[in-house]
Structure formats: structure tokens, C-alpha cells
Write a protein that holds these residues in place. Structure first.
Motif, PDB file in Angstrom:
ATOM      1  N   ASN A 281     -16.260  38.233 -57.056  1.00 26.34           N
ATOM      2  CA  ASN A 281     -16.749  36.870 -56.849  1.00 26.34           C
ATOM      3  C   ASN A 281     -17.012  36.559 -55.583  1.00 26.34           C
ATOM      4  O   ASN A 281     -18.053  35.977 -55.193  1.00 26.34           O
TER       5      ASN A 281
ATOM      6  N   TYR B 157     -20.623  35.090 -54.787  1.00 22.08           N
ATOM      7  CA  TYR B 157     -20.869  33.537 -54.292  1.00 22.08           C
ATOM      8  C   TYR B 157     -21.117  33.557 -52.887  1.00 22.08           C
ATOM      9  O   TYR B 157     -20.861  32.556 -52.168  1.00 22.08           O
TER      10      TYR B 157
ATOM     11  N   ASP C  69     -14.476  35.133 -47.889  1.00 23.02           N
ATOM     12  CA  ASP C  69     -15.936  35.358 -47.861  1.00 23.02           C
ATOM     13  C   ASP C  69     -16.701  34.367 -47.014  1.00 23.02           C
ATOM     14  O   ASP C  69     -15.789  33.333 -46.649  1.00 23.02           O
TER      15      ASP C  69
ATOM     16  N   ILE D 160     -16.237  26.181 -52.177  1.00 22.64           N
ATOM     17  CA  ILE D 160     -15.946  25.563 -53.682  1.00 22.64           C
ATOM     18  C   ILE D 160     -15.438  24.230 -53.219  1.00 22.64           C
ATOM     19  O   ILE D 160     -14.456  23.929 -52.294  1.00 22.64           O
TER      20      ILE D 160
ATOM     21  N   ILE E  90     -10.565  26.017 -61.023  1.00 23.15           N
ATOM     22  CA  ILE E  90     -11.290  27.369 -61.368  1.00 23.15           C
ATOM     23  C   ILE E  90     -10.447  28.452 -61.911  1.00 23.15           C
ATOM     24  O   ILE E  90     -10.887  29.401 -62.423  1.00 23.15           O
TER      25      ILE E  90
ATOM     26  N   TYR F 267     -13.669  27.895 -66.913  1.00 24.26           N
ATOM     27  CA  TYR F 267     -14.245  27.037 -66.349  1.00 24.26           C
ATOM     28  C   TYR F 267     -14.906  27.575 -65.149  1.00 24.26           C
ATOM     29  O   TYR F 267     -14.903  28.529 -64.385  1.00 24.26           O
ATOM     30  N   ARG F 268     -16.444  26.892 -64.933  1.00 24.24           N
ATOM     31  CA  ARG F 268     -17.315  27.619 -64.227  1.00 24.24           C
ATOM     32  C   ARG F 268     -17.751  26.462 -63.222  1.00 24.24           C
ATOM     33  O   ARG F 268     -18.244  25.362 -63.735  1.00 24.24           O
ATOM     34  N   GLY F 269     -17.865  26.628 -62.036  1.00 24.68           N
ATOM     35  CA  GLY F 269     -18.113  25.651 -61.133  1.00 24.68           C
ATOM     36  C   GLY F 269     -19.770  25.472 -60.952  1.00 24.68           C
ATOM     37  O   GLY F 269     -20.523  26.414 -61.697  1.00 24.68           O
TER      38      GLY F 269
ATOM     39  N   GLN G 106     -21.660  26.278 -58.524  1.00 27.11           N
ATOM     40  CA  GLN G 106     -22.179  27.260 -57.588  1.00 27.11           C
ATOM     41  C   GLN G 106     -23.159  28.217 -58.286  1.00 27.11           C
ATOM     42  O   GLN G 106     -22.803  28.638 -59.284  1.00 27.11           O
TER      43      GLN G 106
ATOM     44  N   ARG H  61     -24.402  31.804 -58.435  1.00 26.49           N
ATOM     45  CA  ARG H  61     -24.308  33.234 -58.365  1.00 26.49           C
ATOM     46  C   ARG H  61     -25.105  33.903 -57.828  1.00 26.49           C
ATOM     47  O   ARG H  61     -26.410  33.781 -57.904  1.00 26.49           O
TER      48      ARG H  61
ATOM     49  N   GLY I  41     -21.363  35.911 -65.373  1.00 27.27           N
ATOM     50  CA  GLY I  41     -20.081  35.190 -65.109  1.00 27.27           C
ATOM     51  C   GLY I  41     -19.717  34.536 -66.283  1.00 27.27           C
ATOM     52  O   GLY I  41     -20.498  34.087 -67.212  1.00 27.27           O
ATOM     53  N   THR I  42     -18.487  34.584 -66.776  1.00 31.92           N
ATOM     54  CA  THR I  42     -17.806  33.989 -68.001  1.00 31.92           C
ATOM     55  C   THR I  42     -16.807  32.939 -67.630  1.00 31.92           C
ATOM     56  O   THR I  42     -16.501  32.162 -68.651  1.00 31.92           O
ATOM     57  N   GLY I  43     -16.459  32.646 -66.613  1.00 31.87           N
ATOM     58  CA  GLY I  43     -15.370  31.602 -66.262  1.00 31.87           C
ATOM     59  C   GLY I  43     -13.728  32.352 -66.647  1.00 31.87           C
ATOM     60  O   GLY I  43     -13.046  31.637 -66.948  1.00 31.87           O
TER      61      GLY I  43
ATOM     62  N   GLY J 208     -12.766  35.382 -65.136  1.00 30.56           N
ATOM     63  CA  GLY J 208     -12.363  36.318 -64.152  1.00 30.56           C
ATOM     64  C   GLY J 208     -11.107  35.595 -63.115  1.00 30.56           C
ATOM     65  O   GLY J 208      -9.745  36.464 -63.306  1.00 30.56           O
ATOM     66  N   LEU J 209     -11.137  34.472 -62.966  1.00 29.65           N
ATOM     67  CA  LEU J 209      -9.994  33.723 -62.072  1.00 29.65           C
ATOM     68  C   LEU J 209      -8.875  33.523 -62.970  1.00 29.65           C
ATOM     69  O   LEU J 209      -7.605  33.826 -62.576  1.00 29.65           O
TER      70      LEU J 209
ATOM     71  N   SER K  49     -14.957  30.871 -48.876  1.00 32.22           N
ATOM     72  CA  SER K  49     -13.411  30.628 -49.528  1.00 32.22           C
ATOM     73  C   SER K  49     -12.671  31.839 -49.488  1.00 32.22           C
ATOM     74  O   SER K  49     -12.993  32.798 -48.907  1.00 32.22           O
TER      75      SER K  49
END
Ligand code: ADP
Length: 478
Positions: free
Chosen positions: A379, A383, A407, A412, A420, A425-427, A429, A431, A436-438, A440-441, A465
């Protein structure tokens, strides 16, 4: 007819009957024996009066031996009357008066028998009902569910031990005070009036402490014949929780379907498009274009593979199948390994580490923690712009090891910092690379919670972040 204590009644009856017969013929006996001293006036009066005495044995026979007994004794009395009527002192109408008396006395005796029968039957039925009720209440006493009987005056008449265990003692108090701590009957909640009118009511109620009960109320006639409300209370808190989890799971399933179908379709569409171009024989492709198309296929395939892996990881974590297999190791080993991989995949970022020199060993699942670090590093690279810095730090404190990945990327928004970690859930921003799948976190959070740790993020939009997670540095047995 003669059983047990009836013998006793039979001898009394014989005695009374004998006395009546003796009195009835006493004057004849005195005359016959010539006992002048015993010629009492009473025994020489009208014999209709003497006959009245026979009412006593006839009624007694009716009482003791019911209708049959009354009829037999009436008949016996009639036979006793006959010698006087026909032989000793015949009147002009002897039979008429005897028959009339016999009929009246017989009816009284039978009537006594019938009343006694009815009385006994009623007593028997009452005893039967009472014993059935006792049996019923005995069953209620032993029931797993709470049971409560409330009278029409809202007063509690009976509660079983389960109810006492869950709500406390309450016989005699008002049901609305006992259950809900109200001062007066609850307007919409109260089912008592309709139950007393004969309805069976069923409803669920959640108490402020979170326990939920399924209640069923039905009419019940108490010992005194008063119609009351019999309520059963089943604690369904656990069932409700399972239902909620099922609803949550269903939601997850539909979220998964809608998100996944979209995410799966886009790389597949790209791959399909590229392969169609490659298959067109009439178009001559330059080496450069060919390489570009094949790189596209490779990247989209990577995206698909990553999506499928994350989906599998998430479902294994949710199903509780992917349990942490804990061992002792140094966090710096994982950091080194994850960093090597990262440097190879995202070559153009600058990587830094800031590790406390005396980091203790931790007790955790090596593969899971490596996965967390990889997701956070992925991530951080995705990002933030190339050539910006990504730093991994680790320090000890409060019996924990705190690891962070920071980073210098897009950052965010504050409102998103909690969300997040939600599944899918995907913001907003962008990439650096699409995909991305929402998930990872959400995977990181599930793993860290499975280790009883904490995970959170701090960020400033436009400046970057930092993601933190903690792990206990306490080893088993220490
Ligand atoms: P995704 O596959 O969308 O990255 P994640 O669960 O990994 O899913 O992240 C969820 C969301 O959190 C992302 O869509 C993004 O909005 C935000 N996010 C995660 N990491 C960072 C980061 N390092 N910088 C900025 N935003 C991030």
C-alpha cells in the motif's frame, strides 16, 4: 355394595332399622307380654307417626349405599309395615297410607343418594384437577425456560426457579415492576388484557443489558378459577447473536459477490482484449507492441492472482481456519525478508529502516505477520510516488513491540482512517498501479487482532501516512 368401611355403615343401618321396627311394634309386644307398666300413651297413638322414624334408616341407606341402598331399605320398611296393616290393626285404608309413606320416604332416600353421588363426583373431579395442576406446576418448576403466572391484577402468582435465577424473587409484586422496572402497566408492551380474553401472544424483547427473551403468553385458570396469564421466557440472546452473525455473513457474501465480480471482470476483460489482438493474423505487430501487450497480460494475471489470494486469506481468517501457529522469532527477520521482496517488486522507492537495537523476540505466527508487513508495504508503494521514501520502524514499549510503515504519499482523509480497515472499503485515492480489492487492510486487522494486538493509521493528506501495529513481546511461560 358392601366394601371396606361400608360394613360399619351396614351394621349401623341394621341397628337403626331394628330400633325403628322395635318401636313400631312396641305396643303389640307390650300387649302380647302383658307388661302393664310399659303401656305408654305414645306407643298407642297413630302409627303414621311411628312410621316417620323409618325416614332415618332410609335416608342413611341413601347416604351410605346410594340409590340402590335407599330402595332396598324402603322395600324392607314396606314389608315391615305389612303385618300391622293387614293383621294387627287394619284400618279402612291401610295400604293407601303405607304406600304413600313408602313412596315419599323412598324418593327422599333416593334423592339423598343422588346428591351424595354428585357431591362425591365433584370432590373427585376437584381433586383430579388439583393433582393435575400440581403435576403441571411441577413440570413448570423444572423447566429450563423461565415461567411466570400473572393474575388479572398484574400481580405475580407463580415464578419458577429459572425465572428467579434470571430476574430474582418476585411473587406478589407487579409484573411490570418486576420485569421492566416500570411504575405502571406498560401501554404498548402489555399483553395481559388480550391474553386474559383468550389470546395467545408471542413476542421478543431486548433488555437494556443486551439480553433478548422470546416470550409466549397464554391464558391459564389458576386454583381459584381466576383466568391468569401464563408466560414463558426463553433467553435467546445467543441465538440472536448467531442470527446477527449470519446476517453479517450474508452481507459479506453479497458484498463479496458484487465487489469480486467487478474486480475479477476488469482484469479478465483486459486479458481477453489483449489475447484477441494477438490472435488477429491480419495485423502485423511490432516487437515493442508485442512486449507491451504481453506485459499487460502478465500484470493483469498478477492482479487476478493477488485478488484470489486475498479472498482466500480473508475467508480462511473469517472461518477461523487460518489460526496463528505461534513460534519465537525476531521481528527484524520478517522486516528484512519483506523488504527484500519489496525492493525487488517496487524498485523505484527509497526504503529505510529504523529498528531499536535491543528488540526482544516475539511469539507470533511468522507467515501471518510477514503477510501484514507485505500488505502495508504494498500500500505504501501503491499510494506514493516513485522515488519517495518508505520507512519501517520497530520499537519496544509497555510489554509490546510497535511496528510502523510510513510513506510520503497521498495520505488518507481523517474521516476515512477508521473505515479503511473495513472489508471491501476503498478510499478515493488513486493507486500508482491499478487494482486493489479493499481487502488488504481488513486482512491485516484480522491477523493482528488474532494476535491480541492493535492496528491503526495516522495520516496527513498530501504528506503521507503511517500504519502502526503492536504485538506482545511476552513469551509463553514468562
Ligand atoms: P486496496 O486494495 O484498495 O488498497 P486496502 O484494504 O489495502 O485495499 O486499503 C483500503 C483503502 O485504504 C485503500 O483503498 C486506500 O484508500 C487506503 N489506503 C491504504 N493504505 C494507504 C496508504 N499507504 N496511503 C493512502 N491510502 C491508503
Amino acid at each position: 355394595m358392601l366394601r371396606g368401611h361400608n360394613y360399619y355403615s351396614f351394621y349401623i343401618l341394621l341397628l337403626i332399622f331394628g330400633i325403628c321396627t322395635f318401636l313400631y311394634y312396641f305396643d303389640t309386644l307390650v300387649d302380647f307380654a302383658g307388661w302393664e307398666a310399659l303401656r305408654w300413651k305414645f306407643f298407642y297413638t297413630v302409627h303414621d307417626i311411628h312410621r316417620l322414624f323409618f325416614i332415618v334408616p332410609i335416608v342413611y341407606a341413601g347416604y351410605s349405599f346410594r340409590v340402590k341402598g335407599a330402595l332396598i331399605v324402603t322395600l324392607a320398611a314396606f314389608i315391615v309395615f305389612l303385618p300391622r296393616a293387614f293383621i294387627i290393626s287394619p284400618f279402612p285404608d291401610p295400604m293407601l297410607r303405607i304406600v304413600l309413606f313408602t313412596i315419599v320416604a323412598g324418593v327422599i332416600g333416593c334423592f339423598t343418594g343422588v346428591i351424595r353421588n354428585e357431591f362425591e363426583r365433584r370432590r373427585y373431579l376437584e381433586a383430579l384437577v388439583r393433582s393435575e395442576k400440581d403435576r403441571f406446576l411441577g413440570i413448570l418448576e423444572r423447566m429450563e425456560d423461565g415461567v411466570m403466572v400473572v393474575g388479572p391484577d398484574y400481580r405475580i402468582r407463580f415464578i419458577n426457579p429459572t425465572m428467579v435465577r434470571e430476574f430474582g424473587e418476585g411473587i406478589g409484586s407487579y409484573c411490570y415492576t418486576y420485569l421492566y422496572n416500570f411504575d405502571e402497566p406498560c401501554d404498548q408492551l402489555c399483553k395481559l388484557p388480550s391474553v386474559i380474553d383468550g389470546a395467545v401472544e408471542e413476542w421478543e424483547y431486548s433488555f437494556p443489558d443486551g439480553t433478548t427473551y422470546e416470550m409466549i403468553a397464554s391464558p391459564f385458570a389458576d386454583y381459584d378459577g381466576e383466568i391468569c396469564q401464563l408466560g414463558t421466557f426463553r433467553n435467546i440472546t445467543q441465538r440472536k447473536q448467531v442470527e446477527m452473525e449470519l446476517i453479517e455473513l450474508n452481507k459479506l457474501k453479497s458484498d463479496l459477490l458484487s465487489n469480486v465480480s467487478h474486480e475479477l471482470r476488469s482484469p479478465l476483460t483486459s486479458i481477453k482484449g489483449i489475447i484477441s489482438s494477438l490472435l488477429q493474423k491480419d495485423i502485423e505487430l511490432s516487437d515493442e507492441t508485442l512486449e507491451m501487450l504481453l506485459t499487460g497480460v502478465s500484470e493483469e494475471t498478477d492482479r487476478l492472482a493477488s485478488l484470489v489470494t486475498k479472498l482466500l486469506d480473508m475467508s480462511k481468517l473469517e472461518a477461523g481456519v487460518w489460526k496463528p501457529e505461534k513460534e519465537r522469532f525476531h521481528i527484524s527477520d520478517i522486516i528484512d525478508e519483506a523488504l527484500q521482496r519489496q525492493k525487488w517488486v517496487h524498485k523505484n522507492h527509497i526504503y529505510e529502516t529504523d529498528l531499536d537495537p535491543d528488540l526482544p523476540e516475539i511469539y507470533a505466527d511468522y507467515n501471518q505477520i510477514r503477510q501484514v508487513l507485505i500488505n502495508l508495504l504494498e500500500n505504501a508503494a501503491a499510494y506514493s510516488e516513485e522515488a519517495t521514501q518508505i520507512t519501517i520502524s520497530a520499537k519496544t514499549g509497555d510489554g509490546n513491540i510497535e511496528v510502523s510503515v510510513s510513506d510520503q504519499g497521498v495520505g488518507i482523509p481523517q474521516g476515512d482512517l477508521e473505515k479503511i480497515f473495513d472489508k471491501f472499503y476503498r478510499g478515493g485515492q488513486k493507486r500508482q498501479k491499478p487494482g486493489g480489492t479493499g481487502l488488504g487492510l481488513a486482512i491485516c486487522q484480522a491477523i493482528i487482532l488474532g494476535h491480541s494486538g492493535r492496528i491503526w493509521a495516522e495520516s496527513e493528506v498530501g504528506h503521507g501516512s503511517t500504519f502502526f501495529f503492536t504485538l506482545s513481546d511476552t513469551l509463553p511461560g514468562i
